[in-house]
Design a protein around this motif. Sequence first.
Motif, PDB file in Angstrom:
ATOM      1  N   MET A  85       0.600  -1.125   0.131  1.00 20.94           N
ATOM      2  CA  MET A  85       0.077  -0.182   0.350  1.00 20.94           C
ATOM      3  C   MET A  85       1.076   1.043   0.243  1.00 20.94           C
ATOM      4  N   VAL A  86       2.257   1.370   0.883  1.00 18.92           N
ATOM      5  CA  VAL A  86       2.660   2.354   0.745  1.00 18.92           C
ATOM      6  C   VAL A  86       3.622   2.628  -0.484  1.00 18.92           C
ATOM      7  N   SER A  87       3.719   1.487  -1.405  1.00 16.22           N
ATOM      8  CA  SER A  87       4.901   1.478  -2.713  1.00 16.22           C
ATOM      9  C   SER A  87       3.191   1.895  -3.322  1.00 16.22           C
ATOM     10  N   LYS A  88       2.339   1.679  -3.241  1.00 18.65           N
ATOM     11  CA  LYS A  88       1.250   2.167  -4.358  1.00 18.65           C
ATOM     12  C   LYS A  88       1.004   3.327  -4.300  1.00 18.65           C
ATOM     13  N   GLY A  89       0.560   3.966  -2.769  1.00 15.61           N
ATOM     14  CA  GLY A  89       1.392   5.353  -2.896  1.00 15.61           C
ATOM     15  C   GLY A  89       2.307   6.683  -3.025  1.00 15.61           C
ATOM     16  N   ILE A  90       3.405   5.439  -2.890  1.00 15.92           N
ATOM     17  CA  ILE A  90       4.772   6.525  -3.024  1.00 15.92           C
ATOM     18  C   ILE A  90       4.307   6.293  -5.047  1.00 15.92           C
ATOM     19  N   LEU A  91       3.371   5.697  -5.549  1.00 17.84           N
ATOM     20  CA  LEU A  91       3.631   5.321  -7.373  1.00 17.84           C
ATOM     21  C   LEU A  91       3.023   5.951  -7.480  1.00 17.84           C
ATOM     22  N   GLU A  92       1.452   6.212  -6.840  1.00 18.72           N
ATOM     23  CA  GLU A  92       0.303   7.137  -7.207  1.00 18.72           C
ATOM     24  C   GLU A  92       0.873   8.591  -6.793  1.00 18.72           C
ATOM     25  N   LYS A  93       1.531   9.083  -6.057  1.00 21.33           N
ATOM     26  CA  LYS A  93       1.652  10.548  -5.691  1.00 21.33           C
ATOM     27  C   LYS A  93       3.338  11.092  -7.194  1.00 21.33           C
ATOM     28  N   ALA A  94       3.844   9.849  -7.770  1.00 17.12           N
ATOM     29  CA  ALA A  94       4.649  10.097  -8.824  1.00 17.12           C
ATOM     30  C   ALA A  94       4.715  10.147  -9.780  1.00 17.12           C
ATOM     31  N   LYS A  95       2.903   9.512 -10.036  1.00  9.36           N
ATOM     32  CA  LYS A  95       2.532   9.917 -11.352  1.00  9.36           C
ATOM     33  C   LYS A  95       1.587  11.259 -11.428  1.00  9.36           C
ATOM     34  N   ASN A  96       1.273  11.906 -10.588  1.00  7.36           N
ATOM     35  CA  ASN A  96      -0.013  12.847 -10.812  1.00  7.36           C
ATOM     36  C   ASN A  96       1.285  13.475 -10.022  1.00  7.36           C
ATOM     37  N   ILE A  97       2.375  14.006  -9.772  1.00  6.48           N
ATOM     38  CA  ILE A  97       4.177  14.682 -10.277  1.00  6.48           C
ATOM     39  C   ILE A  97       3.298  15.430 -11.745  1.00  6.48           C
ATOM     40  N   CYS A  98       4.029  13.694 -11.816  1.00  3.75           N
ATOM     41  CA  CYS A  98       4.144  14.148 -13.918  1.00  3.75           C
ATOM     42  C   CYS A  98       2.765  14.157 -14.409  1.00  3.75           C
ATOM     43  N   ALA A  99       1.548  13.644 -14.341  1.00  4.06           N
ATOM     44  CA  ALA A  99       0.527  14.602 -15.177  1.00  4.06           C
ATOM     45  C   ALA A  99       0.408  16.551 -14.534  1.00  4.06           C
ATOM     46  N   ILE A 100       0.509  16.480 -13.536  1.00  2.00           N
ATOM     47  CA  ILE A 100       0.776  17.813 -13.281  1.00  2.00           C
ATOM     48  C   ILE A 100       2.257  18.951 -14.639  1.00  2.00           C
ATOM     49  N   GLU A 106       4.573   5.674 -16.482  1.00  2.00           N
ATOM     50  CA  GLU A 106       3.690   4.213 -16.121  1.00  2.00           C
ATOM     51  C   GLU A 106       4.244   3.986 -15.338  1.00  2.00           C
ATOM     52  N   THR A 107       3.761   3.252 -14.329  1.00  2.00           N
ATOM     53  CA  THR A 107       3.914   3.057 -12.844  1.00  2.00           C
ATOM     54  C   THR A 107       4.710   1.202 -12.936  1.00  2.00           C
ATOM     55  N   MET A 108       5.371   1.069 -12.174  1.00  2.00           N
ATOM     56  CA  MET A 108       5.797  -1.125 -11.796  1.00  2.00           C
ATOM     57  C   MET A 108       6.406  -0.712 -10.710  1.00  2.00           C
ATOM     58  N   ALA A 109       6.518  -1.997 -10.024  1.00  2.00           N
ATOM     59  CA  ALA A 109       6.794  -2.063  -9.102  1.00  2.00           C
ATOM     60  C   ALA A 109       6.914  -3.713  -9.132  1.00  2.00           C
ATOM     61  N   GLU A 110       8.287  -3.767  -8.208  1.00  2.00           N
ATOM     62  CA  GLU A 110       8.682  -5.173  -7.880  1.00  2.00           C
ATOM     63  C   GLU A 110       9.349  -5.365  -6.666  1.00  2.00           C
ATOM     64  N   ALA A 111       9.372  -7.303  -6.614  1.00  2.00           N
ATOM     65  CA  ALA A 111       9.574  -7.027  -5.112  1.00  2.00           C
ATOM     66  C   ALA A 111      10.922  -8.084  -5.324  1.00  2.00           C
ATOM     67  N   GLY A 112      11.444  -7.577  -4.281  1.00  2.00           N
ATOM     68  CA  GLY A 112      13.071  -7.968  -4.333  1.00  2.00           C
ATOM     69  C   GLY A 112      14.444  -6.912  -3.752  1.00  2.00           C
ATOM     70  N   ASP A 113      15.605  -7.478  -4.227  1.00  2.00           N
ATOM     71  CA  ASP A 113      16.940  -6.695  -4.388  1.00  2.00           C
ATOM     72  C   ASP A 113      16.449  -5.727  -5.316  1.00  2.00           C
ATOM     73  N   PRO A 114      16.523  -4.251  -5.057  1.00  2.00           N
ATOM     74  CA  PRO A 114      16.732  -3.062  -5.610  1.00  2.00           C
ATOM     75  C   PRO A 114      17.800  -3.144  -6.572  1.00  2.00           C
ATOM     76  N   LYS A 115      19.381  -3.575  -6.253  1.00  2.00           N
ATOM     77  CA  LYS A 115      20.066  -3.507  -7.657  1.00  2.00           C
ATOM     78  C   LYS A 115      19.930  -4.623  -8.472  1.00  2.00           C
ATOM     79  N   GLN A 116      19.253  -5.551  -8.287  1.00  2.00           N
ATOM     80  CA  GLN A 116      18.962  -7.041  -9.396  1.00  2.00           C
ATOM     81  C   GLN A 116      17.632  -6.841  -9.548  1.00  2.00           C
TER      82      GLN A 116
END
Length: 167
Positions: A85-100, A106-116
């Motif tokens: 839910m936190v990730s979804k909120g962060i991505l929505e905030k970023a998408k709204n900034i882009c729209a402004i 387009e937002t994407m999220a994956e679970a795991g090690d960030p570097k990989q």
Amino acid sequence: MGEEPRKAKLMVAIDESMSSYYALKWVLQNLKESINASGNPLYIFMVQPPSPISLSVFNASVAHARLPCPILTNTEYSNSFQDQMVSKGILEKAKNICAIHGVKAETMAEAGDPKQAICNAVKKHNISLLVLGDPEVGKIRRALLGNSSSHYVDNASCSVLVVKKPE
């Protein structure tokens, strides 16, 4: 006839840090025309922490084999759901900034090690430019542990731009 030039695909990797939001805003202020002219959206990528799964071992009824059985406790499920839910909120905030700023995102999220996960997403989506915020770590920690940005420069299959937030 010649091949059509490849349209640039930009991806901004974000998290909850101010430096990643600064990098996003920098991209929107400085690369907006290029993004819109490419016909591609700005890809916004976030890595979620991996799901915490506890492995419980029990005896099976046949030959007394030990089989691992993943079990998610209520607390782990709750934390995992909260992270999503936190990730979804962060991505929505970023998408709204882009729209402004008039940029399709387009937002994407994956679970795991960030570097990989980030390097895999760059390859999977044929990204031309990966944009990162400069990690907010002190000079001593950076000297001892290294800089994650250098990992992406060395391992991502595209150019990498690290945007440093002014002090």
